[in-house]
Write a protein that holds these residues in place. Sequence first.
Motif, PDB file in Angstrom:
ATOM      1  N   GLY A 358      41.957  33.945  17.414  1.00  0.00           N
ATOM      2  CA  GLY A 358      41.653  35.329  17.678  1.00  0.00           C
ATOM      3  C   GLY A 358      42.264  35.872  18.957  1.00  0.00           C
ATOM      4  O   GLY A 358      42.365  37.080  19.150  1.00  0.00           O
ATOM      5  N   PHE A 359      42.689  34.980  19.866  1.00  0.00           N
ATOM      6  CA  PHE A 359      43.175  35.426  21.162  1.00  0.00           C
ATOM      7  C   PHE A 359      44.677  35.266  21.316  1.00  0.00           C
ATOM      8  O   PHE A 359      45.247  35.755  22.279  1.00  0.00           O
ATOM      9  N   GLY A 360      45.337  34.575  20.438  1.00  0.00           N
ATOM     10  CA  GLY A 360      46.772  34.426  20.580  1.00  0.00           C
ATOM     11  C   GLY A 360      47.342  33.376  19.651  1.00  0.00           C
ATOM     12  O   GLY A 360      46.645  32.802  18.818  1.00  0.00           O
ATOM     13  N   VAL A 361      48.641  33.136  19.816  1.00  0.00           N
ATOM     14  CA  VAL A 361      49.372  32.172  19.012  1.00  0.00           C
ATOM     15  C   VAL A 361      49.835  31.033  19.917  1.00  0.00           C
ATOM     16  O   VAL A 361      50.238  31.269  21.059  1.00  0.00           O
ATOM     17  N   VAL A 362      49.757  29.807  19.423  1.00  0.00           N
ATOM     18  CA  VAL A 362      50.168  28.634  20.194  1.00  0.00           C
ATOM     19  C   VAL A 362      51.473  28.098  19.614  1.00  0.00           C
ATOM     20  O   VAL A 362      51.593  27.897  18.398  1.00  0.00           O
ATOM     21  N   TYR A 363      52.448  27.885  20.497  1.00  0.00           N
ATOM     22  CA  TYR A 363      53.765  27.393  20.092  1.00  0.00           C
ATOM     23  C   TYR A 363      54.054  26.041  20.752  1.00  0.00           C
ATOM     24  O   TYR A 363      53.604  25.784  21.869  1.00  0.00           O
ATOM     25  N   ARG A 364      54.804  25.221  20.066  1.00  0.00           N
ATOM     26  CA  ARG A 364      55.341  24.006  20.687  1.00  0.00           C
ATOM     27  C   ARG A 364      56.541  24.396  21.533  1.00  0.00           C
ATOM     28  O   ARG A 364      57.385  25.192  21.118  1.00  0.00           O
ATOM     29  N   GLY A 365      56.586  23.853  22.737  1.00  0.00           N
ATOM     30  CA  GLY A 365      57.698  24.139  23.621  1.00  0.00           C
ATOM     31  C   GLY A 365      58.347  22.862  24.119  1.00  0.00           C
ATOM     32  O   GLY A 365      57.669  21.842  24.298  1.00  0.00           O
ATOM     33  N   ILE A 366      59.652  22.888  24.327  1.00  0.00           N
ATOM     34  CA  ILE A 366      60.395  21.736  24.858  1.00  0.00           C
ATOM     35  C   ILE A 366      61.029  22.162  26.174  1.00  0.00           C
ATOM     36  O   ILE A 366      61.976  22.967  26.195  1.00  0.00           O
TER      37      ILE A 366
END
Length: 679
Positions: A358-366
């Motif tokens: 509900g508060f945002g999107v989580v992405y994998r980062g390198i």
Amino acid sequence: MVIVYIVILLHSSFKTASAQSPKKAKVFAYDMFDEGVHSSFLFNGSSSIDFPALQLTPDTYNEAFKLPRKSGRIMYKHPFRLWLSDDIENDVASFNTSFVINNYRMKEWPAGEGLAFLIAPDHIIPENSYGQWLGLTNETIDGDPTNHIVAIEFDSKSQEEFDPDGDHIGLNINSIKSKTTVPLNDSGFDLAPDMDANYSVWIDYNGKSKVLEVYMARYVLPSVEKPSKPLLKETINLKDHVKDKSYFGFAASTGDPDIQLNCILKWNLEVDDLRPRKDMKRLNIGIGVGVPAILVLALCGLKLGLVYLKKRKRASDEESILHGTLKRLPGIPREFKYRDLKKATNNFNESMKLGQGGFGVVYRGILHEKANDTSTGVAATVQVAVKKFSRDNVHGKDDFFAELTIIHRLRHKHLVRLLGWSHEKGKLLLVYEFMPNGSLEKHLYDSSNQNTLHWRHRYKILTGVASALHYLHNEFDQKVVHRDLKASNILLDSDYNARLGDFGLARVLDNDRNSYAELELGGVPGTMGYVAPECFHTGKATPESDVYGFGAVVLEVVSGRTPGVRVPYEQQNYSLVDWVWMLHREGRIQEAVDERLYDDYDVDEAKRLLLLGLACSHPTDSERPQTPAIYQIISGNSPTPCVPPFKPVFTWPSMVSTFSSSDTTFSSITLSSGAQGEN
């Protein structure tokens, strides 16, 4: 000297041809219906909310004589503007909705009649609208253009004069005689089978092209993909048929003897925010003798420019203050550059997406970090999880600060570790330690994961979550309530150790408070199935409501069933906790263990966890064990809770009652000297 007169007329009768562009607004998303959301709907006829679902017709199983010849409507309480009041053709709102339907019947019941998604001018149901009329019309008004209704029917009984077969969908305009019908048998859909079957439905309407599409799929956990092709596609201009302000909802009916239970289990709705500009006051400006027009226009432009620059400066100053406040927080972790996080996530590419809340999107980062060893000069590659807040306005800043100011001081091996943050140009990002095994939810329900989460891992995960919850409630310098304990917020490291994450709803309790209320959220925070019953009455989160959420997680992990989905049992559907409680009452609680484990689990541990889950799910908050006791029980250092065979009744206001030992129905939960013998 040239005399110039400039007259600027801004008419208050501005037509809606100059209306603002429609803005998509997410109206609501209900994953379950309970008494706490009753006030959000308008009810008519035989409708109600029961068994966490919208019951459009009576929901009884055993008293079939109450089911025939019934009809009901349930509409969302607020109307929506679907078109504007002038003759501009394109000012029609688009909408998207999805919902899950369940039309249940017992084997001896003939199927009938069905339900419909409905757009109507009000929630009032016509008299005698049972049977073939589907709660939409009746014999007198059917076909009357003043009905102003459009419906998508899901009909489970054929009316020979106008229906193609017993199972079909149809587009209805002011009548139960469909403009377009599509048989469902060829697609393998049986709307009212003599067994439990749920179907997901998507309805999309494009206000520009005037195209309406209906999609349908069998509802199977963990997720349901929207089909690529619609079952029904039809062109219809809603402006020609419905009122400019109309309600969305559902209608249904039963016949005689044709009966079934017509339920809506989930419902999401998005509607264009179609509003005309605010009326502008008439403005008359007269420019007199000797004043060049260009000078006046230049002065007006200069003034507007100064106002714009002033606003920009104010926003910049606010951002600087915000940024400075963040950097002064004690123990605040590293600040990342936005451009580095953007590069690490491949410009926040969809392929890097790990999850969404509900508060945002989580992405994998390198991230490619500078070399620690200057002799080799080799840069280190680090995987991180980047949470990008979906709202960059003032509410987004509140969400961002709420999470950052809590979790940056938390230190525990079973909490996800915050690595840093970024706040540039209004973009709000948090950087977390990457969890290679993803969420607990994925391992319980992802059909692509061929390996069932085995018992050792499940027990270790629950032990870790109990330890984290104990830390939040008792060991941190302030008491923290998480408010959103669920499987998707429990992440797993490479060794399947649990890490509790997503503190977007978490709040710190002041020393003189034992609960936290945030009524401005517009509803009870948390996820249906994990929310304690008292929260629907108080709107407050407490350590006890966290314990209830933990109990739901315990039952979920042991049984492999999500708390938000009903469990079929003896021709009825029950919540997960009610189902486990009934098995406990019958001395068969072991049958609640996930069938995918077969016999590869510890029986005593499974019983201990199931009884602990029931103890934490006690309807009365004061009867639930506290986290120190929970951690001792789950670690095997304290006896298994003694749970009454019948689920106690929820009462409000909450009170601790004393009953005699012979009254097993309402006996309170206590800690016994050993596991209960019958289990």
